[in-house]
Design an enzyme around this catalytic site. Structure first.
Site, PDB file in Angstrom:
ATOM      1  N   ARG A   1       6.890  -5.198  -7.788  1.00 37.16           N
ATOM      2  CA  ARG A   1       6.662  -5.930  -6.547  1.00 37.16           C
ATOM      3  C   ARG A   1       6.066  -7.291  -6.876  1.00 37.16           C
ATOM      4  O   ARG A   1       4.864  -7.433  -7.083  1.00 37.16           O
ATOM      5  CB  ARG A   1       5.722  -5.162  -5.613  1.00 37.16           C
ATOM      6  CG  ARG A   1       5.640  -5.795  -4.209  1.00 37.16           C
ATOM      7  CD  ARG A   1       4.807  -4.961  -3.274  1.00 37.16           C
ATOM      8  NE  ARG A   1       3.388  -5.132  -3.483  1.00 37.16           N
ATOM      9  CZ  ARG A   1       2.451  -4.466  -2.825  1.00 37.16           C
ATOM     10  NH1 ARG A   1       2.794  -3.548  -1.929  1.00 37.16           N
ATOM     11  NH2 ARG A   1       1.178  -4.688  -3.064  1.00 37.16           N
TER      12      ARG A   1
ATOM     13  N   SER B   1       9.051   1.419   4.209  1.00 37.12           N
ATOM     14  CA  SER B   1       7.659   1.367   4.652  1.00 37.12           C
ATOM     15  C   SER B   1       7.555   1.715   6.133  1.00 37.12           C
ATOM     16  O   SER B   1       8.379   1.294   6.944  1.00 37.12           O
ATOM     17  CB  SER B   1       7.084  -0.035   4.434  1.00 37.12           C
ATOM     18  OG  SER B   1       7.039  -0.353   3.061  1.00 37.12           O
TER      19      SER B   1
ATOM     20  N   LYS C   1      -1.124  -7.596  -0.228  1.00 37.42           N
ATOM     21  CA  LYS C   1       0.049  -8.130   0.484  1.00 37.42           C
ATOM     22  C   LYS C   1      -0.433  -9.101   1.553  1.00 37.42           C
ATOM     23  O   LYS C   1      -1.225  -8.737   2.428  1.00 37.42           O
ATOM     24  CB  LYS C   1       0.845  -7.000   1.149  1.00 37.42           C
ATOM     25  CG  LYS C   1       1.710  -6.202   0.215  1.00 37.42           C
ATOM     26  CD  LYS C   1       2.608  -5.261   0.979  1.00 37.42           C
ATOM     27  CE  LYS C   1       3.707  -6.005   1.703  1.00 37.42           C
ATOM     28  NZ  LYS C   1       4.634  -5.107   2.427  1.00 37.42           N
TER      29      LYS C   1
END
Length: 216
Positions: free
Chosen positions: A47, A116, A147
Site C-alpha cells: 500500500r 474495505s 491513511k
C-alpha cells in the site's frame, strides 16, 4: 472459504502485514516485506499512494518474488493494473474505487479481491458479493493516521457485527497495536491488519512475535 489464489493463507488469528514507506524508519517496502516474511507473516499488502508508477512496479516485482519463494500471499492495494502486471495473488479496493464486479471482470477468476467496509450496511452489501469478492476489511477499528482519507473509527462493534452476520472472511484494520490487539482478537476476526506498529518498529521480527504473544 474461497479457493482463489492466496486465500489459503487467510487463517484465524493471522497477521496481515501492510507496507507504508513513510513510517518505515528509512527502510524500503521491499526490506520491510523481507522482514515480515522472516517473522512468519504470510499475507502481505503493498500500500503505497505517492510513488511513481514505475517505482511501484519495480517494488512489486521484487515483493512478488519474495512472497512466491515463501508461499506467502501478495495483495496490491487499489492499483488493479499493477496487481495484474506483477501477477499478484490479489487486489484490495475501497468503497470509492472501481466496483468489485468490474474489478472481477478485469482480473479474471483466479485473483482474490478484498473490499474495505466501514459500516454494517457496507458489510452486508459486501457479503452479497460472495463469489465476486473473497474477503472484506472492517474498520478503521481505532483512529489511524496511516491513511489521509481514513473514515472515522468504527470501534469494536463493527467487528462484532461482522462476526455475527458476515460469511466472508474479514480482516480487522485501523489503529491496531500491541496495546489493543488482544481486545480486537477476542472479537474473532479472521486476520488482523497492522501497519505503523510493525513497520515503525526497531525490530520487526521481534514486534511480530510480541503481537502474537499479546493476542494469545
Amino acid at each position: 472459504m474461497s479457493q482463489r489464489r492466496g486465500m489459503a493463507n487467510f487463517v484465524a488469528g493471522g497477521i496481515y502485514g501492510i507496507t507504508d514507506d513513510a513510517l518505515s524508519r528509512g527502510r524500503s517496502s521491499v526490506e520491510v516485506v523481507r522482514l515480515l516474511l522472516a517473522a512468519g507473516v504470510r499475507v502481505i499488502q503493498y500500500r503505497e499512494k505517492a510513488k511513481p508508477a514505475r517505482v511501484m512496479y519495480e517494488e512489486c516485482l521484487a515483493i512478488r518474488g519474495l512472497t512466491a519463494d515463501t508461499g506467502a500471499t501478495f495483495i496490491v492495494n487499489d492499483h488493479v493494473d499493477l496487481a495484474m502486471a506483477v501477477g499478484a495473488d490479489g487486489v484490495h479496493v475501497g468503497q470509492d474505487d472501481l466496483p468489485p464486479v468490474k474489478v472481477r471482470e478485469l482480473v479474471g477468476s483466479d485473483m482474490a479481491i478484498g473490499l474495505s467496509t466501514h459500516s454494517p450496511e457496507q458489510a452486508r452489501e459486501a457479503d452479497k458479493l460472495a463469489g465476486v469478492i473473497d474477503y472484506i476489511g472492517v474498520g478503521p477499528v481505532y483512529a489511524t493516521d496511516t491513511k489521509k482519507d481514513a473514515s472515522a473509527p468504527v470501534g469494536l462493534a463493527l467487528l462484532e457485527y461482522a462476526a455475527a452476520n458476515v460469511n466472508l472472511p474479514y480482516v480487522a484494520i485501523g489503529g491496531i497495536k500491541q496495546s489493543n490487539i488482544a481486545e480486537v482478537s477476542r472479537r474473532g476476526p479472521g486476520m488482523i491488519a497492522i501497519v505503523s506498529d510493525i513497520v515503525g518498529a526497531d525490530d520487526i521480527v521481534a514486534k511480530v512475535a510480541a503481537l502474537r504473544a499479546a493476542m494469545a
